[in-house]
Scaffold this active site. Structure first.
Site, PDB file in Angstrom:
ATOM      1  N   HIS A 118      12.603 -23.070  28.273  1.00  0.00           N
ATOM      2  CA  HIS A 118      11.497 -22.306  27.941  1.00  0.00           C
ATOM      3  C   HIS A 118      10.328 -22.135  28.721  1.00  0.00           C
ATOM      4  O   HIS A 118       9.058 -21.594  28.287  1.00  0.00           O
ATOM      5  CB  HIS A 118      11.177 -22.336  26.465  1.00  0.00           C
ATOM      6  CG  HIS A 118      12.491 -21.901  25.448  1.00  0.00           C
ATOM      7  ND1 HIS A 118      12.693 -22.041  24.148  1.00  0.00           N
ATOM      8  CD2 HIS A 118      13.408 -20.880  25.688  1.00  0.00           C
ATOM      9  CE1 HIS A 118      13.598 -21.528  23.834  1.00  0.00           C
ATOM     10  NE2 HIS A 118      14.238 -21.128  24.730  1.00  0.00           N
ATOM     11  N   CYS A 148      -5.471 -12.874  37.180  1.00  0.00           N
ATOM     12  CA  CYS A 148      -5.010 -13.125  38.684  1.00  0.00           C
ATOM     13  C   CYS A 148      -5.987 -12.703  39.438  1.00  0.00           C
ATOM     14  O   CYS A 148      -6.583 -11.605  39.482  1.00  0.00           O
ATOM     15  CB  CYS A 148      -3.440 -12.470  38.617  1.00  0.00           C
ATOM     16  SG  CYS A 148      -3.214 -12.786  40.454  1.00  0.00           S
TER      17      CYS A 148
HETATM   18  N1  APR Z   1      11.983 -35.790  14.106  1.00  0.00           N
HETATM   19  C1  APR Z   1      13.151 -35.016  14.269  1.00  0.00           C
HETATM   20  N2  APR Z   1      13.166 -33.915  13.729  1.00  0.00           N
HETATM   21  C2  APR Z   1      12.085 -33.387  13.501  1.00  0.00           C
HETATM   22  C3  APR Z   1      10.953 -34.020  13.314  1.00  0.00           C
HETATM   23  C4  APR Z   1      11.076 -35.484  13.510  1.00  0.00           C
HETATM   24  N3  APR Z   1       9.918 -36.338  13.421  1.00  0.00           N
HETATM   25  N4  APR Z   1       9.877 -33.172  12.473  1.00  0.00           N
HETATM   26  C5  APR Z   1      10.381 -32.089  12.508  1.00  0.00           C
HETATM   27  N5  APR Z   1      11.836 -32.026  12.803  1.00  0.00           N
HETATM   28  C6  APR Z   1      12.785 -30.804  13.155  1.00  0.00           C
HETATM   29  C7  APR Z   1      12.652 -29.838  12.171  1.00  0.00           C
HETATM   30  O1  APR Z   1      13.533 -30.414  10.715  1.00  0.00           O
HETATM   31  C8  APR Z   1      13.606 -28.717  12.718  1.00  0.00           C
HETATM   32  O2  APR Z   1      14.669 -28.698  12.394  1.00  0.00           O
HETATM   33  O3  APR Z   1      12.312 -30.018  14.345  1.00  0.00           O
HETATM   34  C9  APR Z   1      13.024 -28.910  14.011  1.00  0.00           C
HETATM   35  C10 APR Z   1      11.981 -27.945  14.870  1.00  0.00           C
HETATM   36  O4  APR Z   1      12.617 -26.524  14.630  1.00  0.00           O
HETATM   37  P1  APR Z   1      11.573 -25.358  15.350  1.00  0.00           P
HETATM   38  O5  APR Z   1      10.384 -25.302  14.614  1.00  0.00           O
HETATM   39  O6  APR Z   1      12.498 -24.189  14.829  1.00  0.00           O
HETATM   40  O7  APR Z   1      11.636 -25.688  16.658  1.00  0.00           O
HETATM   41  P2  APR Z   1      12.758 -25.378  18.025  1.00  0.00           P
HETATM   42  O8  APR Z   1      13.952 -25.792  17.205  1.00  0.00           O
HETATM   43  O9  APR Z   1      12.315 -26.196  19.011  1.00  0.00           O
HETATM   44  O10 APR Z   1      12.554 -23.799  18.132  1.00  0.00           O
HETATM   45  C11 APR Z   1      13.087 -23.223  19.366  1.00  0.00           C
HETATM   46  O11 APR Z   1      11.777 -21.296  19.107  1.00  0.00           O
HETATM   47  O12 APR Z   1       9.877 -20.161  18.822  1.00  0.00           O
HETATM   48  C12 APR Z   1      10.750 -20.635  19.675  1.00  0.00           C
HETATM   49  O13 APR Z   1      10.446 -21.018  22.024  1.00  0.00           O
HETATM   50  C13 APR Z   1      10.215 -21.702  20.673  1.00  0.00           C
HETATM   51  O14 APR Z   1      11.390 -23.238  21.943  1.00  0.00           O
HETATM   52  C14 APR Z   1      11.077 -22.691  20.565  1.00  0.00           C
HETATM   53  C15 APR Z   1      12.139 -22.310  19.882  1.00  0.00           C
END
Ligand code: APR
Length: 245
Positions: A118, A148
């Site tokens: 991303h 820019c």
């Molecule tokens: N260790 C492991 N997992 C964890 C921890 C931790 N300490 N703390 C939180 N989590 C988990 C949560 O339970 C959740 O499942 O991390 C996950 C975060 O999920 P999201 O907030 O949805 O993030 P992500 O999956 O990276 O999102 C994907 O969504 O908005 C877009 O572009 C953005 O790259 C991002 C994409």
């Protein structure tokens, strides 16, 4: 503990691990996740703040959120989980990190083969001429937003907004790594954003063993995960490194 030992043995035997990471790996670095109670999308509606058409329509509004995000990223340091992945690469077990995170922390931790699916919030890009410049701290004091120098268009962080395509090189590299790994780590992602969330399924369909680390269960857990570690990634990954030493 027994499961950790088992997974360490599998890694020792099979090597060739690829890690697929999400916002959860950076929580202990001080960066909140996107979804859930403390998530960024609780305070900022992604349709209004994270869609490319919102940025094009009203860059000033979107830059209010981007400035806040950048401040948090500038303060962040790699977590114990980031450091553990860097160790695993140095030890020759980990081949690549495919990350959805834009915080650049895998690079800071020392990983060399990092695919930023991303993009990266530490760079700015011009949507018109595609010229890139580093997103340094002094950009935070440019109001209403940086432009820019060549085209005068509002610069945006070099990250993939909703409604934008995944950079083709990142997509090709990620698919290759996913197909060819023996073990896939899924770390701290809710697995709901596509096409990124397809990556672990590609690995599974090519025979990889899936090891997941998350504080909560996800769509992967009951479908493709072979070993699930419930808890913080920073508590399990350093343990695995220790066992492999
Ligand atoms: N260790 C492991 N997992 C964890 C921890 C931790 N300490 N703390 C939180 N989590 C988990 C949560 O339970 C959740 O499942 O991390 C996950 C975060 O999920 P999201 O907030 O949805 O993030 P992500 O999956 O990276 O999102 C994907 O969504 O908005 C877009 O572009 C953005 O790259 C991002 C994409």
């Amino acid at each position: 503990m027994d499961t950790i030992k088992k997974v360490a043995e599998i890694i020792k035997e099979k090597k060739n691990v690829v890690a697929f990471t999400g916002a959860g790996i950076s929580v202990e670095s001080g960066i909140p996740t996107f979804r859930g109670a403390q998530g960024l999308w609780e305070r900022y509606d992604p349709d209004e703040y994270a869609h490319i058409s919102s940025f094009n329509r009203n860059p000033e509004k979107v830059w209010m959120m981007l400035r806040e995000m950048a401040q948090v990223i500038f303060e962040a340091k790699p977590s114990a989980a980031h450091e553990a992945l860097s160790e695993l690469e140095k030890m020759g077990y980990l081949r690549a990190v495919i990350t959805q995170n834009v915080d650049g922390l895998h690079h800071l931790a020392g990983n060399k083969n990092v695919i930023e699916y991303h993009g990266n919030h530490r760079w700015l890009v011009c949507p018109l001429c595609r010229g890139k410049t580093p997103f340094t701290k002094d950009v935070l004091s440019i109001f209403p937003y940086p432009r820019c120098e060549t085209c005068q268009r509002a610069l945006k962080p070099d990250v993939v907004f909703f409604g934008e395509n995944i950079p083709i090189e990142a997509m090709i590299r990620a698919n290759e790594e996913a197909k060819n790994c023996n073990v896939m780590f899924i770390i701290g992602t809710s697995g709901v954003v596509y096409p990124a969330a397809e990556i672990p399924y590609i690995s599974k369909s090519h025979g990889a063993i899936i090891v997941e680390f998350n504080v909560e269960r996800t769509p992967f857990t009951n479908s493709i995960t072979d070993y699930f570690f419930a808890g913080s990634a920073s508590s399990f990954l350093p343990e695995i490194v220790k066992m492999l030493r």
